[in-house]
Design a protein around this motif. Structure first.
Motif: not given
Ligand code: ASP
Length: 483
Positions: A114, A344, A346-347, A460, A465, A467
């Motif tokens: 990922k 998010e 992670e991004v 994202a 991702k 949100g």
């Protein structure tokens, strides 16, 4: 009573700062000159005969007095330090924030594939937006040809005013060092030999990013159970640093007042600024077009209102404008994109720090316009292949530019050298555009930061991702921050 939103507070601070700066330059007291310092200057070269040969020796040293206006003296002593403290605070938390949020972001991914996927997308989109920016810049500067209207007298005046400027000499020296490096030097520079040393130096942001990614991936590899303690530590550090951003931002409206008042009293003679108006307007038009392009991409791909996007990102844009540094703005950009827009972690924790260091659409657009402008002004013809070379080198130069005030001008030297610009004319080239560099730097940094936020949103969205906004650490006023 409803409290004023943060971006309005910052805007008011900016307007008052500009107003105060203008007032100080207008009143009689502000215009008086005061002695700043006396410096020793070795100015003349004389020749001496040594062993029958004439040798040049610099030994005429004179004392020179440097004067500044009282307005500048007062603001730089009593007002501007508050702006510097604010910028220092933002820089202070940049490294812990990158470290904590990137390690948290990667270890939350649960899967290295990922991360690879996100990394490739990010780099490809960054390159694409930068090429678009350079093309817009080249299109406009060829269309409007701002350099062709510059008279010989203006060129002579600008060169005599700025050619000997120590700032310009410094930029040329830095550019020479960068140029002497080998083709793979950028890659070598990315890998730190000492993690603590990398973290101790704000200009080594890419090394910190490398270390954080390496650590995050290794945490993924040892499995959740074994990495638990470290993960908890970084999660907690991340929350603490985000709270620090909130606390620092309480000070933002006052700090931008100080920063902008200083910009106004340090500005050059309005006559000089006017001579470069056409060139400056060409850059500004290009930067505005970039903002429109980001809004269009956002509306079409992310499928949200561009006005919503601009409203959410506004505090970061205003800070980018006031500080001229994408690196100093990074903590705020991260907070806005994550908490207020809903990208998010992670991004955002990967895309934004990388973007702050390598993605500079505003800077690359400016470099393209400035390079062609000085060639037009000095009558140096540029064919199609030279313009294509500008696309390539401005892309590399914007990647290599540091995210600090005035860095774009250093890398402009590299762009000019790539099109065989006569090296003896380089100081003249920089002198031509120097007077308007600071205002243009403020605007291009705003575009750089907006570009990073746009790309974070695209990446994202493409990974599912994007949100919902979750404003946990609201930052508009002290009651909310400390409650
Ligand atoms: N000041 C810019 C930034 O920090 C870089 C530059 O164009 O000089 O993004």
């Amino acid at each position: 009573m409803k409290k004023l939103a943060l971006h309005w507070q910052i805007l008011i601070g900016m307007v008052l700062g500009i107003g105060f700066g203008v007032l100080m330059t207008q009143i009689e007291w502000g215009q008086e000159e005061v002695l700043l310092k006396t410096i020793k200057e070795t100015s003349q070269v004389i020749h001496k005969e040594v062993n029958g040969e004439l040798v040049a020796v610099n030994d005429i040293t004179q004392e020179k007095k440097v004067y500044i206006t009282r307005a500048k003296h007062f603001i730089s002593r009593w007002i501007e330090p508050f702006g510097t403290i604010f910028v220092n605070l933002l820089k202070l938390i940049a490294v812990p924030l990158i470290l904590a949020s990137l390690i948290k972001g990667i270890s939350d991914l649960k899967d290295i594939a990922k991360f690879r996927n996100m990394g490739i997308r990010t780099i490809v989109i960054y390159i694409a937006t930068t090429v678009i920016a350079i093309t817009v810049g080249l299109g406009l500067v060829n269309l409007f040809a701002p350099g062709e209207g510059i008279s010989k007298e203006t060129i002579a005046k600008l060169s005599s005013t700025y050619e000997g400027n120590s700032n310009i000499a410094g930029k040329l020296a830095t550019a020479a060092q960068t140029k002497d490096a080998g083709p793979l030097q950028a890659l070598v520079d990315m890998v730190p030999s000492n993690a603590v040393e990398a973290m101790a130096n704000n200009s080594l942001m890419l090394q910190v990013i490398f270390f954080a990614i390496f650590l995050g991936i290794s945490m993924l590899l040892i499995g959740e159970k074994k990495a638990k303690a470290l993960k908890k530590f970084f999660d907690s550090l991340n929350d603490v640093v985000l709270k620090m951003v909130d606390l620092i931002m309480l000070f933002a409206p006052y700090a931008v007042f100080a920063l902008l008042a200083n910009v106004v009293v340090s500005a050059d003679d309005p006559e000089v600024l006017l001579a470069l108006l056409y060139y400056a307007l060409t850059v500004v038009a290009g930067l505005l077009i970039m903002i429109v392009i980001y809004c269009l991409i956002f509306a079409l791909y992310v499928k949200k209102s561009p006005f919503w996007f601009l409203q959410k990102i506004a505090p970061a844009q205003l800070l980018a404008f006031s500080t001229s540094s994408s690196a100093a703005t990074l903590p705020v950009t991260m907070e806005r994109v994550e908490e207020h827009m809903g990208v998010e972690k992670e991004v955002s924790s990967f895309v934004l720090p990388v973007g702050a260091t390598i993605n500079m659409d505003g800077t690359s657009l400016y470099q393209a316009v400035a390079a062609v402008f000085v060639c037009q002004a000095l009558g140096i013809p540029l064919d199609l292949s030279a313009q294509l070379t500008i696309v390539l080198t401005a892309l590399l130069a914007s990647i290599g530019s540091a995210a600090v005030p005035g860095a774009g001008m250093v890398m402009l030297v590299i762009v000019l050298e790539s099109i065989d610009f006569p090296s003896e004319l380089l100081p003249v080239a920089l002198a031509l555009i120097f007077a308007v560099d600071r205002p243009l730097d403020m605007l291009r940094t705003t575009v750089n930061v907006t570009g990073d936020a746009t790309v974070a949103s695209i990446v994202a969205k493409s990974l599912g991702k994007f949100g919902k906004p979750h404003v946990e650490n609201w930052d508009d006023n002290l009651d909310d921050v400390t409650s």
